[in-house]
Write a protein that holds these residues in place. Structure first.
Motif, PDB file in Angstrom:
ATOM      1  N   ASP A  89      80.366  46.620  40.100  1.00  0.00           N
ATOM      2  CA  ASP A  89      80.637  45.996  41.396  1.00  0.00           C
ATOM      3  C   ASP A  89      82.085  45.513  41.421  1.00  0.00           C
ATOM      4  OD1 ASP A  89      80.810  43.838  43.439  1.00  0.00           O
ATOM      5  OD2 ASP A  89      78.682  44.319  43.708  1.00  0.00           O
ATOM      6  N   SER A  90      82.801  45.836  42.499  1.00  0.00           N
ATOM      7  CA  SER A  90      84.227  45.499  42.581  1.00  0.00           C
ATOM      8  C   SER A  90      84.485  44.004  42.478  1.00  0.00           C
ATOM      9  CB  SER A  90      84.812  46.028  43.895  1.00  0.00           C
ATOM     10  OG  SER A  90      84.134  45.475  45.003  1.00  0.00           O
ATOM     11  N   SER A  91      83.491  43.188  42.852  1.00  0.00           N
ATOM     12  CA  SER A  91      83.671  41.734  42.776  1.00  0.00           C
ATOM     13  C   SER A  91      83.738  41.228  41.343  1.00  0.00           C
ATOM     14  CB  SER A  91      82.533  41.012  43.515  1.00  0.00           C
ATOM     15  OG  SER A  91      81.291  41.263  42.871  1.00  0.00           O
ATOM     16  N   THR A  92      83.309  42.090  40.393  1.00  0.00           N
ATOM     17  CA  THR A  92      83.328  41.691  38.984  1.00  0.00           C
ATOM     18  C   THR A  92      84.564  42.203  38.248  1.00  0.00           C
ATOM     19  OG1 THR A  92      82.140  43.638  38.159  1.00  0.00           O
ATOM     20  CG2 THR A  92      80.799  41.809  38.984  1.00  0.00           C
ATOM     21  N   VAL A  93      85.452  42.882  38.988  1.00  0.00           N
ATOM     22  CA  VAL A  93      86.645  43.490  38.386  1.00  0.00           C
ATOM     23  C   VAL A  93      87.900  42.768  38.865  1.00  0.00           C
ATOM     24  CG1 VAL A  93      88.016  45.596  38.200  1.00  0.00           C
ATOM     25  CG2 VAL A  93      85.521  45.748  38.251  1.00  0.00           C
ATOM     26  N   SER A  94      88.761  42.377  37.933  1.00  0.00           N
ATOM     27  CA  SER A  94      90.013  41.702  38.303  1.00  0.00           C
ATOM     28  C   SER A  94      90.997  41.793  37.135  1.00  0.00           C
ATOM     29  CB  SER A  94      89.761  40.231  38.644  1.00  0.00           C
ATOM     30  OG  SER A  94      89.463  39.490  37.472  1.00  0.00           O
ATOM     31  N   GLU A  95      92.182  41.215  37.343  1.00  0.00           N
ATOM     32  CA  GLU A  95      93.187  41.169  36.286  1.00  0.00           C
ATOM     33  C   GLU A  95      93.067  39.907  35.438  1.00  0.00           C
ATOM     34  OE1 GLU A  95      97.036  41.805  37.967  1.00  0.00           O
ATOM     35  OE2 GLU A  95      96.541  43.808  38.725  1.00  0.00           O
ATOM     36  N   GLU A  96      92.097  39.071  35.783  1.00  0.00           N
ATOM     37  CA  GLU A  96      91.835  37.877  34.962  1.00  0.00           C
ATOM     38  C   GLU A  96      91.274  38.309  33.609  1.00  0.00           C
ATOM     39  OE1 GLU A  96      92.411  34.657  35.712  1.00  0.00           O
ATOM     40  OE2 GLU A  96      93.336  35.282  37.596  1.00  0.00           O
ATOM     41  N   VAL A  97      91.794  37.718  32.538  1.00  0.00           N
ATOM     42  CA  VAL A  97      91.351  38.106  31.191  1.00  0.00           C
ATOM     43  C   VAL A  97      89.996  37.473  30.913  1.00  0.00           C
ATOM     44  CG1 VAL A  97      91.975  38.214  28.750  1.00  0.00           C
ATOM     45  CG2 VAL A  97      93.764  38.210  30.498  1.00  0.00           C
ATOM     46  N   GLU A 101      87.575  44.906  28.899  1.00  0.00           N
ATOM     47  CA  GLU A 101      88.573  45.726  29.579  1.00  0.00           C
ATOM     48  C   GLU A 101      87.884  46.864  30.327  1.00  0.00           C
ATOM     49  OE1 GLU A 101      92.436  45.952  27.452  1.00  0.00           O
ATOM     50  OE2 GLU A 101      92.123  48.110  27.664  1.00  0.00           O
ATOM     51  N   PHE A 102      88.389  47.163  31.531  1.00  0.00           N
ATOM     52  CA  PHE A 102      87.777  48.185  32.383  1.00  0.00           C
ATOM     53  C   PHE A 102      88.692  49.397  32.526  1.00  0.00           C
ATOM     54  CE2 PHE A 102      87.142  49.722  36.925  1.00  0.00           C
ATOM     55  CZ  PHE A 102      86.048  50.505  36.611  1.00  0.00           C
ATOM     56  N   ARG A 116      96.059  49.687  26.666  1.00  0.00           N
ATOM     57  CA  ARG A 116      95.515  48.537  27.398  1.00  0.00           C
ATOM     58  C   ARG A 116      95.653  48.761  28.907  1.00  0.00           C
ATOM     59  NH1 ARG A 116      98.016  44.075  29.443  1.00  0.00           N
ATOM     60  NH2 ARG A 116      96.740  42.194  29.676  1.00  0.00           N
ATOM     61  N   SER A 117      94.592  48.454  29.660  1.00  0.00           N
ATOM     62  CA  SER A 117      94.629  48.649  31.114  1.00  0.00           C
ATOM     63  C   SER A 117      95.086  47.400  31.860  1.00  0.00           C
ATOM     64  CB  SER A 117      93.247  49.057  31.634  1.00  0.00           C
ATOM     65  OG  SER A 117      92.341  47.961  31.580  1.00  0.00           O
ATOM     66  N   GLY A 118      94.790  46.224  31.307  1.00  0.00           N
ATOM     67  CA  GLY A 118      95.121  44.978  32.009  1.00  0.00           C
ATOM     68  C   GLY A 118      94.141  44.665  33.126  1.00  0.00           C
ATOM     69  N   ILE A 119      93.030  45.388  33.189  1.00  0.00           N
ATOM     70  CA  ILE A 119      91.970  45.160  34.188  1.00  0.00           C
ATOM     71  C   ILE A 119      90.680  44.842  33.436  1.00  0.00           C
ATOM     72  CG2 ILE A 119      90.737  46.160  36.150  1.00  0.00           C
ATOM     73  CD1 ILE A 119      93.094  48.170  36.376  1.00  0.00           C
ATOM     74  N   TYR A 120      89.934  43.880  33.949  1.00  0.00           N
ATOM     75  CA  TYR A 120      88.749  43.405  33.216  1.00  0.00           C
ATOM     76  C   TYR A 120      87.523  43.373  34.116  1.00  0.00           C
ATOM     77  CZ  TYR A 120      92.209  42.125  29.778  1.00  0.00           C
ATOM     78  OH  TYR A 120      93.238  42.173  28.866  1.00  0.00           O
ATOM     79  N   CYS A 121      86.355  43.428  33.471  1.00  0.00           N
ATOM     80  CA  CYS A 121      85.077  43.418  34.183  1.00  0.00           C
ATOM     81  C   CYS A 121      84.136  42.408  33.522  1.00  0.00           C
ATOM     82  CB  CYS A 121      84.461  44.816  34.160  1.00  0.00           C
ATOM     83  SG  CYS A 121      82.839  44.901  34.918  1.00  0.00           S
ATOM     84  N   THR A 122      83.545  41.548  34.336  1.00  0.00           N
ATOM     85  CA  THR A 122      82.644  40.520  33.787  1.00  0.00           C
ATOM     86  C   THR A 122      81.201  41.008  33.698  1.00  0.00           C
ATOM     87  OG1 THR A 122      82.442  39.601  36.024  1.00  0.00           O
ATOM     88  CG2 THR A 122      84.074  38.590  34.548  1.00  0.00           C
ATOM     89  N   LYS A 123      80.839  42.049  34.486  1.00  0.00           N
ATOM     90  CA  LYS A 123      79.483  42.581  34.445  1.00  0.00           C
ATOM     91  C   LYS A 123      79.521  44.103  34.354  1.00  0.00           C
ATOM     92  CE  LYS A 123      77.206  38.814  36.934  1.00  0.00           C
ATOM     93  NZ  LYS A 123      76.372  38.442  38.112  1.00  0.00           N
ATOM     94  N   PRO A 124      79.846  44.636  33.173  1.00  0.00           N
ATOM     95  CA  PRO A 124      79.953  46.093  33.020  1.00  0.00           C
ATOM     96  C   PRO A 124      78.600  46.778  33.127  1.00  0.00           C
ATOM     97  CG  PRO A 124      80.172  44.997  30.896  1.00  0.00           C
ATOM     98  CD  PRO A 124      80.140  43.906  31.917  1.00  0.00           C
ATOM     99  N   CYS A 125      78.596  47.959  33.724  1.00  0.00           N
ATOM    100  CA  CYS A 125      77.369  48.761  33.817  1.00  0.00           C
ATOM    101  C   CYS A 125      77.233  49.685  32.617  1.00  0.00           C
ATOM    102  CB  CYS A 125      77.370  49.572  35.103  1.00  0.00           C
ATOM    103  SG  CYS A 125      77.431  48.597  36.600  1.00  0.00           S
ATOM    104  N   ALA A 147      88.593  55.322  22.034  1.00  0.00           N
ATOM    105  CA  ALA A 147      88.587  53.893  22.373  1.00  0.00           C
ATOM    106  C   ALA A 147      88.989  53.059  21.164  1.00  0.00           C
ATOM    107  CB  ALA A 147      87.209  53.477  22.865  1.00  0.00           C
ATOM    108  N   THR A 148      89.821  52.058  21.407  1.00  0.00           N
ATOM    109  CA  THR A 148      90.279  51.182  20.325  1.00  0.00           C
ATOM    110  C   THR A 148      89.569  49.835  20.355  1.00  0.00           C
ATOM    111  OG1 THR A 148      92.086  50.451  21.759  1.00  0.00           O
ATOM    112  CG2 THR A 148      92.566  52.231  20.215  1.00  0.00           C
ATOM    113  N   LYS A 149      88.678  49.652  21.340  1.00  0.00           N
ATOM    114  CA  LYS A 149      87.926  48.400  21.484  1.00  0.00           C
ATOM    115  C   LYS A 149      86.723  48.681  22.376  1.00  0.00           C
ATOM    116  CE  LYS A 149      91.587  46.832  23.618  1.00  0.00           C
ATOM    117  NZ  LYS A 149      92.580  45.978  24.263  1.00  0.00           N
ATOM    118  N   THR A 150      85.835  47.715  22.488  1.00  0.00           N
ATOM    119  CA  THR A 150      84.724  47.838  23.427  1.00  0.00           C
ATOM    120  C   THR A 150      85.254  47.714  24.852  1.00  0.00           C
ATOM    121  OG1 THR A 150      83.148  46.902  21.859  1.00  0.00           O
ATOM    122  CG2 THR A 150      82.538  46.819  24.179  1.00  0.00           C
ATOM    123  N   ILE A 151      84.896  48.692  25.706  1.00  0.00           N
ATOM    124  CA  ILE A 151      85.394  48.694  27.082  1.00  0.00           C
ATOM    125  C   ILE A 151      84.280  49.041  28.056  1.00  0.00           C
ATOM    126  CG2 ILE A 151      87.764  49.341  26.452  1.00  0.00           C
ATOM    127  CD1 ILE A 151      87.021  52.241  27.356  1.00  0.00           C
TER     128      ILE A 151
END
Length: 491
Positions: A89-97, A101-102, A116-125, A147-151
């Motif tokens: 959901d777009s409401s869960t995606v932002s540049e806030e750390v 990472e999304f 690094r993308s610099g974009i983050y997701c609080t509720k990944p699907c 992938a170098t990290k969980t994304i």
């Protein structure tokens, strides 16, 4: 050098079992497949993954080449966990750390590893873990990264995780080698994409686990060598370019050849040029020019030998003017029509130059002669110069070119050296006009400031520059020949 072509060749050898030697002591791939089958059964039992439909049996016609003993043909879905991305959901995606990472697609793919993308997701699907192979499944299909990290992965990506001890780099290299199959099986009109079914059914030649490790090590080694060869080649070519620029700069600064006290003074040369122009004006060959502005001290960017002077192109030229406007034709009218596009790498193939219709009075004013200098006055080649040396028949030049007709008292090849120098290019850039597309005119060319040596020294400079440039040309040719050889070896 066809770097990608060489790397593709390495990967083709790798997937055919021709890159490293096989070892009889290696555990065969069939045993590895049995272990993976048991591992998948346990993951289903533990409800970590869902039970999947059986993959199609492998037909003999699908096996495009022979594989070594100990290898097995299998489908990618047999040896890995494959997950298709899903946009959160777009409401869960932002540049806030916050969150993970999304990555929606391949935008932040690096050379091999994800950036690094610099974009983050609080509720990944959908999640991809560290060392999962990431596959771009749409616009474009087939590009890979690790992938170098969980994304969090969006709809443009799929994650592929090797089972048992299969390394991500092994999957990365082998799937890269099979990229064309993925692309060929992609669908869509607006943009191509590839389904999970296609990915799972991709046929993989599977080596024993220990051989997989040897293959990865050898591919890494060869890729590093290929990159070094390319870098060394580019460094050499850059050095040759820098050397050319340095030679030209030394030439126009009076530092390439020695000065001779016996040389005729430049002041005497200028007197001859002045008399020549006065005679041409009396004979109505040229019109009298407006007096050029004096050269300011700010325009004299470096010191000159005592025997040299600063002058302007217009002062040592009979005439600087535009060419003839006409339509090109390939019907032989008897007059060749030289255009900017006919000049390539300081050469003209007169056999391919078209003709034009032209009246005699215009022919006389625009007819090319040996030692004329032509300058492109607009477009992507603005400022590029050409010296006429091998004229055939009657020829005129098009209006997008400016002709500098040097005084007969000047060595035109020395002027050509100046027109190749960085000092010329810097001045030209400052004098170029045009808001949309830059252009240079006859007046600005007339006002270009150039250092002028005695005539005999001009000749010595031309001779020395020719000698050095011939050597550099030979060196560049040898480098390019090595590139051709490497390309042939890569086939």
């Amino acid at each position: 050098m066809d770097i990608q072509g060489l790397k593709d060749k390495v990967l083709q050898l790798a997937i055919q079992g021709k890159l490293v030697e096989q070892c009889e002591s290696d555990e065969p791939a069939s045993v590895l497949l049995d272990r993976i089958k048991k591992e998948k059964g346990k993951l289903v039992k533990d409800k970590v993954i869902k039970k999947e439909k059986p993959l199609p049996e492998i037909a003999d016609k699908e096996k495009l080449f022979e594989i070594p003993m100990g290898w097995e043909w299998c489908r990618l879905g047999e040896i890995s966990q494959i997950a298709m991305g899903q946009s959160p959901d777009s409401s869960t995606v932002s540049e806030e750390v916050e969150g993970v990472e999304f990555h929606q697609g391949k935008t932040f793919f690096g050379r091999t590893y994800l950036k690094r993308s610099g974009i983050y997701c609080t509720k990944p699907c959908k999640i991809a873990n560290t060392n999962d192979v990431l596959l771009s499944v749409r616009a474009p299909v087939g590009i890979l990264n690790i992938a170098t990290k969980t994304i969090c992965i969006g709809r443009g990506l799929s994650s592929i995780r090797g089972l048992d001890a299969i390394e991500s780099l092994f999957l990365y290299y082998f799937i890269t080698a099979l990229k064309d199959e993925l692309v060929n099986k992609s669908t869509g009109t607006t943009f191509k994409d590839v389904s999970s079914v296609v990915i799972k059914e991709i046929l993989i030649p599977l080596p024993p686990l220990e051989e997989q490790k040897r293959i990865v090590a050898k591919v890494d080694e060869l890729f590093k060598l290929i990159d070094e060869l390319d870098k060394n080649k580019q460094d050499l070519l850059d050095n040759i370019t820098n050397a050319r620029n340095k030679i030209l700069q030394l030439a126009i600064q009076g530092k390439l050849v020695k000065q001779c006290e016996e040389d005729e003074a430049v002041s005497v040369l200028l007197d001859r040029i002045k008399k020549e122009k006065e005679q041409l004006i009396r004979d109505k060959v040229i019109k009298k020019d407006k007096k050029l502005p004096e050269i300011s001290e700010d325009e004299k960017k470096f010191g000159l030998p005592k025997s040299w002077i600063w002058t302007k192109i217009g002062s040592i030229s009979q005439k600087i003017h535009y060419g003839y406007t006409a339509s090109a034709t390939y019907n032989n009218t008897g007059t060749k029509f030289l255009r900017i596009t006919d000049i390539q790498d300081n050469k003209v193939n007169w056999n391919t130059v078209p003709f034009c219709e032209i009246k005699e009075d215009k022919l006389n004013s625009c007819k090319l002669e040996k030692d004329d200098l032509l300058i492109a006055r607009t477009g992507g080649t603005i400022g590029k110069s050409f010296i006429v040396t091998n004229l055939v028949n009657n020829a005129v030049f098009a209006s997008y070119l400016i002709r500098i007709k040097p005084s007969k008292q000047i060595n035109s090849k020395y002027i050509k050296i100046f027109l190749e120098s960085q000092y010329y290019w810097k001045q030209l850039q400052e004098k170029s006009q045009g808001t949309g597309q830059a252009n240079v005119n006859a007046v600005s060319l007339s006002n270009l400031v150039m250092p002028l040596p005695p005539l005999d020294e001009q000749k010595r400079i031309v001779s020395k520059v020719d000698l050095i440039m011939t050597y550099l040309d030979k060196l560049q040719h040898e480098i390019e020949l090595q590139e051709i050889i490497l390309k042939e070896l890569g086939k």
